[in-house]
Design a protein around this motif. Structure first.
Motif, PDB file in Angstrom:
ATOM      1  N   PRO A  40      70.035  77.343  82.051  1.00 13.99           N
ATOM      2  CA  PRO A  40      69.578  76.198  83.072  1.00 13.99           C
ATOM      3  C   PRO A  40      69.652  74.861  82.602  1.00 13.99           C
ATOM      4  CG  PRO A  40      67.601  77.454  82.833  1.00 13.99           C
ATOM      5  CD  PRO A  40      68.626  78.245  82.084  1.00 13.99           C
ATOM      6  N   VAL A  41      69.652  74.663  81.114  1.00 10.44           N
ATOM      7  CA  VAL A  41      69.366  73.332  80.792  1.00 10.44           C
ATOM      8  C   VAL A  41      70.748  72.659  80.881  1.00 10.44           C
ATOM      9  CG1 VAL A  41      69.100  72.058  78.663  1.00 10.44           C
ATOM     10  CG2 VAL A  41      67.717  74.100  78.895  1.00 10.44           C
ATOM     11  N   VAL A  42      71.998  73.570  80.776  1.00 11.92           N
ATOM     12  CA  VAL A  42      73.450  73.132  80.899  1.00 11.92           C
ATOM     13  C   VAL A  42      73.570  72.368  82.377  1.00 11.92           C
ATOM     14  CG1 VAL A  42      75.842  73.611  80.800  1.00 11.92           C
ATOM     15  CG2 VAL A  42      74.207  74.582  79.093  1.00 11.92           C
ATOM     16  N   PRO A  43      73.155  73.281  83.372  1.00 15.98           N
ATOM     17  CA  PRO A  43      73.404  72.683  84.780  1.00 15.98           C
ATOM     18  C   PRO A  43      72.466  71.484  84.996  1.00 15.98           C
ATOM     19  CG  PRO A  43      73.177  74.963  84.805  1.00 15.98           C
ATOM     20  CD  PRO A  43      72.883  74.600  83.600  1.00 15.98           C
ATOM     21  N   VAL A  44      71.439  71.396  84.496  1.00 19.92           N
ATOM     22  CA  VAL A  44      70.167  70.242  84.615  1.00 19.92           C
ATOM     23  C   VAL A  44      70.994  68.931  84.188  1.00 19.92           C
ATOM     24  CG1 VAL A  44      68.386  69.183  84.177  1.00 19.92           C
ATOM     25  CG2 VAL A  44      68.137  71.508  84.966  1.00 19.92           C
ATOM     26  N   VAL A  45      71.460  69.048  82.853  1.00 17.80           N
ATOM     27  CA  VAL A  45      72.181  67.949  82.177  1.00 17.80           C
ATOM     28  C   VAL A  45      73.408  67.321  82.915  1.00 17.80           C
ATOM     29  CG1 VAL A  45      73.231  67.235  80.020  1.00 17.80           C
ATOM     30  CG2 VAL A  45      71.413  68.454  80.021  1.00 17.80           C
TER      31      VAL A  45
ATOM     32  N   ALA B 265      69.302  73.696  89.860  1.00 15.88           N
ATOM     33  CA  ALA B 265      69.341  73.713  88.649  1.00 15.88           C
ATOM     34  C   ALA B 265      68.020  73.457  88.144  1.00 15.88           C
ATOM     35  CB  ALA B 265      69.935  72.658  88.073  1.00 15.88           C
ATOM     36  N   LEU B 266      67.261  72.514  88.586  1.00 14.36           N
ATOM     37  CA  LEU B 266      65.776  72.238  88.401  1.00 14.36           C
ATOM     38  C   LEU B 266      64.721  73.336  88.525  1.00 14.36           C
ATOM     39  CD1 LEU B 266      65.466  68.540  89.701  1.00 14.36           C
ATOM     40  CD2 LEU B 266      65.661  69.351  87.162  1.00 14.36           C
ATOM     41  N   TYR B 267      65.201  73.872  89.861  1.00 16.26           N
ATOM     42  CA  TYR B 267      64.190  75.094  90.263  1.00 16.26           C
ATOM     43  C   TYR B 267      64.371  76.215  89.192  1.00 16.26           C
ATOM     44  CZ  TYR B 267      63.005  79.502  92.718  1.00 16.26           C
ATOM     45  OH  TYR B 267      62.388  80.704  93.153  1.00 16.26           O
ATOM     46  N   TRP B 268      65.790  76.417  88.790  1.00 14.71           N
ATOM     47  CA  TRP B 268      66.053  77.521  87.766  1.00 14.71           C
ATOM     48  C   TRP B 268      65.422  77.225  86.393  1.00 14.71           C
ATOM     49  CZ3 TRP B 268      71.896  78.397  89.063  1.00 14.71           C
ATOM     50  CH2 TRP B 268      72.059  79.429  90.324  1.00 14.71           C
ATOM     51  N   LEU B 269      65.146  76.038  86.164  1.00 13.90           N
ATOM     52  CA  LEU B 269      64.993  75.439  84.753  1.00 13.90           C
ATOM     53  C   LEU B 269      63.393  75.747  84.741  1.00 13.90           C
ATOM     54  CD1 LEU B 269      65.149  74.185  82.024  1.00 13.90           C
ATOM     55  CD2 LEU B 269      64.576  71.998  83.281  1.00 13.90           C
ATOM     56  N   VAL B 270      62.425  75.661  85.717  1.00 18.06           N
ATOM     57  CA  VAL B 270      61.078  75.866  85.755  1.00 18.06           C
ATOM     58  C   VAL B 270      60.782  77.443  86.067  1.00 18.06           C
ATOM     59  CG1 VAL B 270      59.064  75.217  86.792  1.00 18.06           C
ATOM     60  CG2 VAL B 270      60.761  73.494  86.485  1.00 18.06           C
ATOM     61  N   VAL B 271      61.272  77.997  86.877  1.00 25.84           N
ATOM     62  CA  VAL B 271      61.054  79.301  87.412  1.00 25.84           C
ATOM     63  C   VAL B 271      61.393  80.341  86.127  1.00 25.84           C
ATOM     64  CG1 VAL B 271      63.241  80.084  88.746  1.00 25.84           C
ATOM     65  CG2 VAL B 271      60.941  80.776  89.438  1.00 25.84           C
TER      66      VAL B 271
ATOM     67  N   SER C  29      60.918  81.285  75.564  1.00 30.39           N
ATOM     68  CA  SER C  29      61.615  80.065  75.028  1.00 30.39           C
ATOM     69  C   SER C  29      61.454  79.059  76.233  1.00 30.39           C
ATOM     70  CB  SER C  29      62.935  80.195  74.612  1.00 30.39           C
ATOM     71  OG  SER C  29      63.877  80.801  75.775  1.00 30.39           O
ATOM     72  N   ARG C  30      61.113  79.338  77.419  1.00 32.78           N
ATOM     73  CA  ARG C  30      61.107  78.148  78.266  1.00 32.78           C
ATOM     74  C   ARG C  30      59.954  78.371  78.980  1.00 32.78           C
ATOM     75  NH1 ARG C  30      66.753  79.932  78.797  1.00 32.78           N
ATOM     76  NH2 ARG C  30      66.169  81.048  80.297  1.00 32.78           N
ATOM     77  N   SER C  31      58.895  77.926  78.459  1.00 37.48           N
ATOM     78  CA  SER C  31      57.382  78.040  78.969  1.00 37.48           C
ATOM     79  C   SER C  31      57.264  76.752  79.812  1.00 37.48           C
ATOM     80  CB  SER C  31      56.400  78.132  78.206  1.00 37.48           C
ATOM     81  OG  SER C  31      56.355  77.035  77.173  1.00 37.48           O
ATOM     82  N   LEU C  32      56.234  76.525  80.540  1.00 34.89           N
ATOM     83  CA  LEU C  32      55.969  75.578  81.488  1.00 34.89           C
ATOM     84  C   LEU C  32      55.731  74.303  80.713  1.00 34.89           C
ATOM     85  CD1 LEU C  32      54.111  76.948  84.469  1.00 34.89           C
ATOM     86  CD2 LEU C  32      56.389  76.043  84.677  1.00 34.89           C
ATOM     87  N   ARG C  33      55.064  74.607  79.493  1.00 36.16           N
ATOM     88  CA  ARG C  33      54.647  73.361  78.666  1.00 36.16           C
ATOM     89  C   ARG C  33      55.810  72.532  78.357  1.00 36.16           C
ATOM     90  NH1 ARG C  33      51.330  76.630  73.921  1.00 36.16           N
ATOM     91  NH2 ARG C  33      52.256  78.267  74.777  1.00 36.16           N
TER      92      ARG C  33
ATOM     93  N   VAL D 291      60.959  71.715  92.234  1.00 40.31           N
ATOM     94  CA  VAL D 291      60.135  72.073  91.018  1.00 40.31           C
ATOM     95  C   VAL D 291      58.660  72.660  91.356  1.00 40.31           C
ATOM     96  CG1 VAL D 291      59.066  70.857  89.117  1.00 40.31           C
ATOM     97  CG2 VAL D 291      61.423  70.118  89.899  1.00 40.31           C
ATOM     98  N   LEU D 292      58.225  72.162  92.285  1.00 37.98           N
ATOM     99  CA  LEU D 292      56.572  72.604  92.904  1.00 37.98           C
ATOM    100  C   LEU D 292      57.114  74.025  93.288  1.00 37.98           C
ATOM    101  CD1 LEU D 292      55.502  69.513  94.762  1.00 37.98           C
ATOM    102  CD2 LEU D 292      54.925  70.034  92.415  1.00 37.98           C
ATOM    103  N   ALA D 293      58.258  74.451  94.186  1.00 35.50           N
ATOM    104  CA  ALA D 293      58.161  75.720  94.479  1.00 35.50           C
ATOM    105  C   ALA D 293      58.479  76.674  93.289  1.00 35.50           C
ATOM    106  CB  ALA D 293      59.815  75.876  95.365  1.00 35.50           C
ATOM    107  N   ALA D 294      59.264  76.232  92.275  1.00 35.54           N
ATOM    108  CA  ALA D 294      59.167  77.063  91.042  1.00 35.54           C
ATOM    109  C   ALA D 294      58.239  77.194  90.364  1.00 35.54           C
ATOM    110  CB  ALA D 294      60.425  76.467  90.107  1.00 35.54           C
ATOM    111  N   ILE D 295      57.275  76.358  90.341  1.00 32.27           N
ATOM    112  CA  ILE D 295      55.848  76.680  89.896  1.00 32.27           C
ATOM    113  C   ILE D 295      55.339  77.745  90.567  1.00 32.27           C
ATOM    114  CG2 ILE D 295      53.484  75.489  89.283  1.00 32.27           C
ATOM    115  CD1 ILE D 295      55.128  73.027  88.847  1.00 32.27           C
ATOM    116  N   ALA D 296      55.117  77.504  91.843  1.00 31.66           N
ATOM    117  CA  ALA D 296      54.424  78.570  92.891  1.00 31.66           C
ATOM    118  C   ALA D 296      55.041  79.666  92.920  1.00 31.66           C
ATOM    119  CB  ALA D 296      54.529  77.901  94.472  1.00 31.66           C
TER     120      ALA D 296
END
Length: 610
Positions: A249-254, A281-287, A292-296, A366-371
């Motif tokens: 998901p980093v590639v689509p975000v960039v 893309a932001l949703y996929w990045l967070v969810v 290797s892709r923690s919320l931190r 992004v908030l939806a991905a966190i939820a």
């Protein structure tokens, strides 16, 4: 779903047809009434229904009919949509009941007819809302001006009904009817099925890229992208295709962040599909739940992107901006009437500042991905908790089995040791009985036989409990002697050489069954030890049933023993006595001195069972 899994190649073919239909709707870049941008953007979504026509044809067919109607109204080529309609009719006839086929087909045929007949009335209804979306009423008036037969080709409408009936007759005997609830369940399963997920990602990317391309063409028609290189608008239109890299998901975000920033600088319109692709893309990045892709770090990256977008448009310097848009450098700088250095191209770009409200809107995915991530974590925790509870229950059941085995082992020891000791003692007294006479010999053998038969009887009942198919002891089979049985026990053990005094006090039926059994086994084990080791000349057994509990006391005048040494020697009889009393929540006191006899004193309180 099993039937669908076996036809994945067919689903891929349907997806390819859907993708081709989206491309075909780009064949005519604009319609004479260019105000209907939002309708032409939405039209790109209708071919997606071809991809699900095998799963839920009752949903795909009317949607494809509406899509074909809009395509004709907007001057696009709907031929692949018609192909999708035929395929949906075939699936409808083979997957749904006859009445469902007739109802869905009739409703789909009536959709364009009703819209065509009621177009004038609809135009009047929509006229008060002309300020929204660009003259809705004018759309229907333009359709009328273009000619109703061109919008609703009656031969094609009739052909849909004829094809539906023909397919219904052909597939009447080979139809695999699936209930509506199951079809919706299959659709949900297909949307989340990890197998062939790249096909769904490709369709999503193609749809968003196609809608963006419609907006780019319209923007170019009205003079947008005035200072961008010729390739740039087409590159921005194709940027949504990077959503196929779902696993990265980093590639689509960039890529989509850069494309959205450029589109904001160069366009006259808001590229909603492009911004939607950035939100996905932001949703996929967070969810994405990977170590290797923690919320931190994914959450700060997503929020940082949304903060940088409006910040870049405010602080970007011209020397960097002209690297992106060479037209700035080519146009050069002029002095205005008040001697201020000026570049019209740069001014046109710089005034397009990224709206903060748009960043706030993009924060919602992004908030939806966190939820969603938290919901998944809670479900996983609940699943693990359920597994731990099951494991604990299984462990507890195993512990119960082990405990019951230990109890049965103690019972076997008590029964066998007591009976065998009696038989051994009676056998050892045989020579004395012979000298006394025939009557004493026969009485001794009778006692040996009685002890053996009682031992066999109790062993048979104990083994019967082990053979119980449900693992539950049958009260009719399990040995459950009580305080009232002590009289028989004492009678069996006592003889002329070992008189036993039995003192029973209180209500002997009041104590619970566990204490009854424990009291009996304590006396039995104590008498066995007296007969086997004590060389006593007398024994006193006292059992008192009180309101607060049961007291058992066995005293002999034998040779006694060293209690500490016996405990270190791990004598099973004494250990079993302590364990039985401990289970009932009581206390056991064994007092003995070599040469001074032994006293076994046990107290079991009411309600003390552990």
């Amino acid at each position: 779903m099993k039937e669908l899994l076996t036809g994945r190649r067919a689903l891929r073919i349907d997806s390819a047809i859907a993708f081709a239909a989206m491309v075909s709707l780009q064949s005519r870049p604009h319609w004479q009434a260019g105000d209907w941008l939002w309708l032409r953007v939405i039209l790109i979504l209708f071919p997606l229904l071809i991809a699900i026509r095998r799963i839920e044809p009752a949903l795909a067919l009317p949607g494809l009919v509406v899509g074909a109607y809009l395509a004709v109204a907007l001057g696009q080529a709907p031929w692949l949509l018609y192909v999708g309609i035929v395929l949906a009719l075939w699936s409808l006839a083979g997957r749904c009941r006859q009445r469902t086929v007739i109802a869905v087909t009739a409703g789909s045929v009536l959709i364009p007819i009703v819209l065509d007949v009621a177009r004038v009335a609809v135009a009047e209804i929509l006229r008060p809302y002309d300020s929204f979306g660009g003259n809705l009423s004018q759309l229907f008036e333009n359709i009328v001006a273009a000619g109703a037969p061109a919008v609703v080709p009656w031969p094609r409408v009739a052909l849909i009904a004829v094809v539906a009936m023909a397919f219904l007759l052909v597939r009447r005997d080979r139809a695999h009817v699936v209930p509506a609830r199951q079809r919706w369940a299959d659709l949900r399963a297909y949307l989340v099925d990890p197998v062939d997920s790249w096909v769904r990602y490709a369709l999503l990317a193609g749809a968003l890229a196609g809608m963006t391309l419609v907006e780019v063409r319209t923007d170019l028609l009205y003079g947008g992208w005035w200072s961008a290189p010729s390739w740039m608008p087409w590159g921005v239109a194709a940027a949504a295709l990077v959503l196929v890299f779902r696993r990265r998901p980093v590639v689509p975000v960039v890529v989509l962040t850069a494309a959205s920033l450029i589109a904001n600088w160069q366009s006259y319109t808001h590229y909603v599909p492009l911004y939607a692709a950035l939100g996905v893309a932001l949703y996929w990045l967070v969810v994405t739940p990977k170590k290797s892709r923690s919320l931190r770090w994914t959450l700060p990256v997503a929020i940082g992107v949304l903060i940088l977008l409006p910040l870049i448009t405010r602080v970007m310097r011209v020397r960097y901006l002209q690297l992106i848009f060479p037209e700035i450098k080519r146009r050069g700088w002029d002095y205005t009437w008040n001697t201020v250095l000026h570049n019209s191209t740069y001014d046109g770009i710089a005034q397009n500042i990224w709206p903060v409200t748009l960043s706030l809107i993009l924060l919602l995915p992004v908030l939806a991905a966190i939820a969603v991530r938290q919901l998944r974590r809670n479900r996983e925790a609940a699943r693990r908790e359920a597994e731990l509870e099951r494991a604990a229950e299984e462990l507890e059941a195993e512990q119960v089995v082990l405990t019951e085995r230990a109890i049965i082992a103690r019972d076997l020891h008590d029964v066998v040791a007591h009976a065998v000791n009696l038989m051994v003692i009676q056998a050892e007294t045989g020579p004395d009985l012979v000298r006394r006479g025939e009557a004493d010999v026969l009485a001794g053998f009778q006692r040996i036989g009685d002890a053996g038969r009682r031992a066999l009887s109790e062993l048979d009942r104990l083994l019967s409990t082990l053979r119980d198919e449900d693992g539950i002891a049958d009260p009719q089979l399990a040995p459950q002697p009580g305080i009232s049985d002590l009289s028989q026990l004492v009678a069996d053990v006592s003889d002329d050489h070992l008189p036993i005094e039995l003192d029973l006090q209180g209500d002997l039926e009041t104590p619970p069954e566990g204490q009854q059994v424990t009291a009996y086994r304590l006396v039995q084990e104590a008498l066995t030890n007296v007969v086997k080791h004590a060389r006593a000349t007398g024994v006193r057994v006292a059992v008192r049933s009180e309101e607060t509990g049961v007291r058992v006391e066995v005293t002999d005048d034998g040779v006694g023993f060293d209690v500490a040494a016996a405990r270190r020697g791990n004598r099973h009889g004494l250990a079993g006595m302590r364990e039985r009393v401990r289970i009932e929540g009581g206390t056991l006191d064994i007092r003995s001195t070599p040469g001074a006899g032994t006293t076994v004193d046990a107290w079991m309180p009411v309600g003390g069972r552990r």
